[in-house]
Design a protein around this motif. Sequence first.
Motif, PDB file in Angstrom:
ATOM      1  N   LEU A 115      25.714  -0.031 -36.071  1.00 43.62           N
ATOM      2  CA  LEU A 115      26.504   0.382 -35.168  1.00 43.62           C
ATOM      3  C   LEU A 115      26.595   1.992 -34.955  1.00 43.62           C
ATOM      4  CD1 LEU A 115      29.329  -2.014 -35.212  1.00 43.62           C
ATOM      5  CD2 LEU A 115      27.656  -2.239 -33.899  1.00 43.62           C
ATOM      6  N   THR A 116      26.617   2.427 -36.071  1.00 43.29           N
ATOM      7  CA  THR A 116      26.676   4.084 -35.797  1.00 43.29           C
ATOM      8  C   THR A 116      25.492   4.828 -36.534  1.00 43.29           C
ATOM      9  OG1 THR A 116      27.806   4.293 -38.021  1.00 43.29           O
ATOM     10  CG2 THR A 116      29.241   3.841 -36.180  1.00 43.29           C
ATOM     11  N   HIS A 117      24.631   4.247 -37.215  1.00 42.76           N
ATOM     12  CA  HIS A 117      23.523   4.789 -37.895  1.00 42.76           C
ATOM     13  C   HIS A 117      23.816   5.618 -38.902  1.00 42.76           C
ATOM     14  CE1 HIS A 117      20.927   2.868 -34.988  1.00 42.76           C
ATOM     15  NE2 HIS A 117      21.652   3.275 -34.053  1.00 42.76           N
ATOM     16  N   ASN A 118      24.888   5.591 -39.539  1.00 43.81           N
ATOM     17  CA  ASN A 118      25.628   6.025 -40.862  1.00 43.81           C
ATOM     18  C   ASN A 118      25.263   5.342 -41.996  1.00 43.81           C
ATOM     19  OD1 ASN A 118      26.807   8.545 -39.811  1.00 43.81           O
ATOM     20  ND2 ASN A 118      27.915   7.236 -38.649  1.00 43.81           N
ATOM     21  N   SER A 167      33.762  -5.238 -31.719  1.00 45.36           N
ATOM     22  CA  SER A 167      35.150  -4.386 -30.985  1.00 45.36           C
ATOM     23  C   SER A 167      35.289  -3.114 -32.107  1.00 45.36           C
ATOM     24  CB  SER A 167      36.211  -5.128 -30.974  1.00 45.36           C
ATOM     25  OG  SER A 167      36.095  -6.034 -29.894  1.00 45.36           O
ATOM     26  N   ALA A 168      35.276  -3.609 -33.169  1.00 48.29           N
ATOM     27  CA  ALA A 168      35.406  -2.640 -34.442  1.00 48.29           C
ATOM     28  C   ALA A 168      34.481  -1.504 -34.253  1.00 48.29           C
ATOM     29  CB  ALA A 168      35.499  -3.225 -35.792  1.00 48.29           C
ATOM     30  N   GLY A 169      33.000  -2.082 -34.038  1.00 48.90           N
ATOM     31  CA  GLY A 169      32.086  -0.717 -33.967  1.00 48.90           C
ATOM     32  C   GLY A 169      32.134  -0.180 -32.776  1.00 48.90           C
ATOM     33  N   ALA A 170      32.547  -0.477 -31.599  1.00 49.78           N
ATOM     34  CA  ALA A 170      32.861   0.348 -30.388  1.00 49.78           C
ATOM     35  C   ALA A 170      34.034   1.159 -30.934  1.00 49.78           C
ATOM     36  CB  ALA A 170      33.607  -0.568 -29.295  1.00 49.78           C
ATOM     37  N   ALA A 171      34.896   0.953 -31.588  1.00 49.94           N
ATOM     38  CA  ALA A 171      36.027   1.708 -32.009  1.00 49.94           C
ATOM     39  C   ALA A 171      35.421   3.021 -33.225  1.00 49.94           C
ATOM     40  CB  ALA A 171      37.094   1.182 -32.616  1.00 49.94           C
ATOM     41  N   ALA A 196      33.562   8.395 -33.869  1.00 48.12           N
ATOM     42  CA  ALA A 196      32.408   9.381 -34.252  1.00 48.12           C
ATOM     43  C   ALA A 196      32.166  10.489 -33.272  1.00 48.12           C
ATOM     44  CB  ALA A 196      31.184   8.381 -34.669  1.00 48.12           C
ATOM     45  N   ARG A 197      32.497  10.022 -32.088  1.00 44.75           N
ATOM     46  CA  ARG A 197      32.172  11.108 -30.979  1.00 44.75           C
ATOM     47  C   ARG A 197      33.357  11.999 -30.967  1.00 44.75           C
ATOM     48  NH1 ARG A 197      30.523   6.271 -28.172  1.00 44.75           N
ATOM     49  NH2 ARG A 197      32.669   6.119 -27.137  1.00 44.75           N
ATOM     50  N   GLY A 255      42.371   3.688 -38.133  1.00 44.25           N
ATOM     51  CA  GLY A 255      41.295   4.416 -38.596  1.00 44.25           C
ATOM     52  C   GLY A 255      41.239   4.452 -39.912  1.00 44.25           C
ATOM     53  N   VAL A 256      39.575   4.576 -40.270  1.00 44.68           N
ATOM     54  CA  VAL A 256      39.161   4.679 -41.620  1.00 44.68           C
ATOM     55  C   VAL A 256      38.294   5.676 -41.721  1.00 44.68           C
ATOM     56  CG1 VAL A 256      39.179   2.050 -41.890  1.00 44.68           C
ATOM     57  CG2 VAL A 256      37.333   2.963 -41.016  1.00 44.68           C
ATOM     58  N   VAL A 257      38.370   6.446 -43.051  1.00 44.29           N
ATOM     59  CA  VAL A 257      37.463   7.395 -43.340  1.00 44.29           C
ATOM     60  C   VAL A 257      36.272   7.001 -44.073  1.00 44.29           C
ATOM     61  CG1 VAL A 257      37.328   9.397 -44.662  1.00 44.29           C
ATOM     62  CG2 VAL A 257      39.572   8.978 -43.686  1.00 44.29           C
ATOM     63  N   LEU A 258      35.267   7.176 -43.581  1.00 46.98           N
ATOM     64  CA  LEU A 258      33.972   6.990 -43.976  1.00 46.98           C
ATOM     65  C   LEU A 258      33.409   8.089 -44.883  1.00 46.98           C
ATOM     66  CD1 LEU A 258      31.092   5.573 -44.565  1.00 46.98           C
ATOM     67  CD2 LEU A 258      30.348   6.460 -42.291  1.00 46.98           C
TER      68      LEU A 258
END
Length: 86
Positions: free
Chosen positions: A17-20, A74-78, A83-84, A44-47
Amino acid sequence: RVTDAEIAHAMRLYFSLTHNVAEGAGAAALAAALKDAPAGARVGVVLSGANVDRTLYAEILSAADAEITSAARSAGAAIRSAARCR
C-alpha cells in the motif's frame, strides 16, 4: 500480542500500500493496530526499521495473503494519507 503471521501480514500491507519496507519489529505496531483497534478508530503508528534480510523479505512478500480485507484496505488508505502528511 501479535503473531508472526500478523506481523508478516503487516509487512506485506506496508509494502503493497505504501511501497515502504518494514522489518518485523517495525511492522508490529501496525499488526497490533489492525488486530486491536476498534472499528472506525483513528490510530497512528510509527513505521521504523527497514533492516530485514533480503531473502526473508522476499519470502514474506511472496506468501499468499488472502486476508487483505476491506478493513485492511481502509487501514492502507489511512497509512497513505499519513505518509503524504510527512
